[in-house]
Enzyme design. Sequence first.
Site, PDB file in Angstrom:
ATOM      1  N   GLU A 125      37.139  35.046  39.713  1.00 38.23           N
ATOM      2  CA  GLU A 125      38.424  34.363  39.825  1.00 38.23           C
ATOM      3  C   GLU A 125      39.485  35.394  40.173  1.00 38.23           C
ATOM      4  O   GLU A 125      39.295  36.598  39.985  1.00 38.23           O
ATOM      5  CB  GLU A 125      38.771  33.632  38.524  1.00 38.23           C
ATOM      6  CG  GLU A 125      38.840  34.517  37.306  1.00 38.23           C
ATOM      7  CD  GLU A 125      38.971  33.711  36.014  1.00 38.23           C
ATOM      8  OE1 GLU A 125      38.704  32.500  36.032  1.00 38.23           O
ATOM      9  OE2 GLU A 125      39.339  34.307  34.987  1.00 38.23           O
TER      10      GLU A 125
ATOM     11  N   ARG B 258      49.482  39.322  24.763  1.00 38.51           N
ATOM     12  CA  ARG B 258      48.080  39.731  24.605  1.00 38.51           C
ATOM     13  C   ARG B 258      47.859  40.530  23.325  1.00 38.51           C
ATOM     14  O   ARG B 258      46.724  40.643  22.860  1.00 38.51           O
ATOM     15  CB  ARG B 258      47.617  40.549  25.810  1.00 38.51           C
ATOM     16  CG  ARG B 258      48.397  41.815  26.027  1.00 38.51           C
ATOM     17  CD  ARG B 258      47.955  42.529  27.293  1.00 38.51           C
ATOM     18  NE  ARG B 258      46.678  43.194  27.130  1.00 38.51           N
ATOM     19  CZ  ARG B 258      46.015  43.783  28.122  1.00 38.51           C
ATOM     20  NH1 ARG B 258      46.510  43.756  29.341  1.00 38.51           N
ATOM     21  NH2 ARG B 258      44.879  44.385  27.908  1.00 38.51           N
TER      22      ARG B 258
ATOM     23  N   LYS C 131      42.714  37.741  40.026  1.00 42.11           N
ATOM     24  CA  LYS C 131      43.469  38.455  38.998  1.00 42.11           C
ATOM     25  C   LYS C 131      44.936  38.401  39.408  1.00 42.11           C
ATOM     26  O   LYS C 131      45.354  39.091  40.324  1.00 42.11           O
ATOM     27  CB  LYS C 131      42.986  39.905  38.886  1.00 42.11           C
ATOM     28  CG  LYS C 131      43.598  40.672  37.721  1.00 42.11           C
ATOM     29  CD  LYS C 131      43.034  42.087  37.654  1.00 42.11           C
ATOM     30  CE  LYS C 131      43.472  42.784  36.385  1.00 42.11           C
ATOM     31  NZ  LYS C 131      44.921  42.807  36.187  1.00 42.11           N
TER      32      LYS C 131
ATOM     33  N   LYS D  59      36.980  43.910  35.780  1.00 42.52           N
ATOM     34  CA  LYS D  59      38.156  43.737  36.639  1.00 42.52           C
ATOM     35  C   LYS D  59      38.015  44.655  37.850  1.00 42.52           C
ATOM     36  O   LYS D  59      37.625  45.816  37.721  1.00 42.52           O
ATOM     37  CB  LYS D  59      39.446  44.030  35.878  1.00 42.52           C
ATOM     38  CG  LYS D  59      39.556  45.401  35.254  1.00 42.52           C
ATOM     39  CD  LYS D  59      40.857  45.534  34.473  1.00 42.52           C
ATOM     40  CE  LYS D  59      40.950  46.901  33.785  1.00 42.52           C
ATOM     41  NZ  LYS D  59      42.195  47.037  32.996  1.00 42.52           N
TER      42      LYS D  59
END
Length: 642
Positions: free
Chosen positions: A308, A335, A310, A489
Amino acid sequence: MNRFAELLDRLAYEPGRNNKLRLITSYFREVGDPDRGYALAALTGALSFKHAKPALIRDLIAARTDEVLFGLSYDYVGDLSETVALMWPRGIVNDNQSFLGHPPPQPSPTRGEGAQQRIWRATNEVTDRDPESDGRTALNVPSPLAGEETSFARSGGQGGRYPGRDADASLRPRNHNNPPPPTLTDVVTTLRTLGKTDMPAQLARWLDELDETGRWALLKLVTGALRIGISARLAKTAAAALGDKDPHEVELIWPGLSPPYLDLFAWLEGRAEKPVNRDPAPFRPVMLAHAIEDTDFATLDPADYIAEWKWDGIRVQAVAGRDDRGHITARLYSRTGEDITGSFPDLVPSLRLPGAIDGELLILRDGRVQSFNVLQQRLNRKVVSPKLIKEFPIHLRAYDLLGDDENDLRQLPFAERRERLETFIKKLDDARIDLSPTVPFASWEALTAARADPANAGAGEDADAVEGVMLKRRDAPYLPGRPRGQWWKWKRDPHIIDAVLMYAQRGHGKRSSYYSDYTFGVWTSGENGDELVPVGKAYFGFTDEELLQIDRFVRRNTTEKFGPVRHVVHEPEKGLVLEVAFEGLQRSPRHKSGVAMRFPRISRLRWDKPPREADRLETLEKMLKADESLPTINAATGTGGH
């Protein structure tokens, strides 16, 4: 406080993770409530004291030492807490010094007095029988001379911060009425209720009562700058080990706990049931990703992963739940678990279904995602005006669903959570919340092409707000922390420029002996020809060997000193060129150059390149022209998202 100080001292010099875990777990086992709970809070960053600022510490030491001597010492040591701990005058409380020049009464050997005192003076050993201690501990080693237990950290053993200094009270002469050093609980409970005007005198009293290691630990604690190589995750893992529990269990219940964690330790020791979080809208510890390297792809199967986009926003958790009366309570968390609901009141009405969404906070205008620079207009705002809400409409792009009504979905595989998320967003049917699209791919080559050209790979007009792709295992549960191999990532390649080192400053903690903070600049036209203007500051990205090389260069090429800052030679033919990587640029009136970098880091040392060949400000201006409508902002840096 001495026991906690010794723990910090040992941890600061212990490089091994397993040894750190053993030290912390031993401390939790040997020290009682509530001290161990406050120690856990300190190690996890759960304590803060609003009136204890570095400026106050500087004022206290300035009133007791020579200003020039302190400045030189601080420059050399590089750490405020350690400098003050070393320079604080050793008064009556510390060393039983006499009043008005009269020597204190001496113990009589004929009556059997002073035996331990003479042993200490002869051996310069130090015990650690603190009022918080129950005798022999895992942090102590036996003294071969006295038969007593001796503090390893201050007895001259390897790793001690101040070996051979300041004996503990149990070996000191007892012919005074000075109070014992404060316990950790004393410090925390006092600071919680202490007014701003009372803070200086109280801190001074504690500093008088503690030894050097204790003073160092106290100042680290009150200023919130421990920096001893301990993460919150490691501290929680050590606590879990106390009761042979899985660290994930502690992570999952952590948001509902508060210092001094009496219910947590009762459960870990089998004295009570597992704590239950009664908050209708609790924060869930986030799951994080590892940066993927080129060599990782050979061991990964594309079929095992979902990709997906970022997005370049800030990672948030949007949570809603029903209270005891059945009313919906909605909150927005950062976060790290900070409640940021008040900064985004326009999103709260959209959180009308019970659930917990993990997503990205963005600015959406006319259906298009705006840049992070635009989003910054909504960050860290204490007052949110209707005009601000209208000009910078907030939006939540959902990645994951952690809870659906009262159902905890974190143990489900990601593929199943994703399906539940799609259903949840469709049911919610709110314009401010949408689903982050997946990126279809059948091979790593296909994903590489999509990452390089997101506009033609599904991101469309929002491609400029994409900073890479995320890879998530289909079967991955939602685990707190950064578990290896579950999420990856893969950020887009950073911008690269060549800049010239202009100024350097000593680092902190383990880098306090090295010049590791660097300000760099690029060339631009000035009144007297080309000149360098600062465009950024970086303190990571280089290896340990490169740090030594830069430190050596700074020391040999310093031309001026401004307190802790060193002006380093930067002429067209003489100086050091740094290759700097960064994520983006933004306009900033705080900088003479008018621009500021996002996440700059040193990627390479260009010893082969003369400073005159470094980049120019015009190069950075061209990068900024891609978004002419970018508003002027005050912040120099931002925080990344997913």
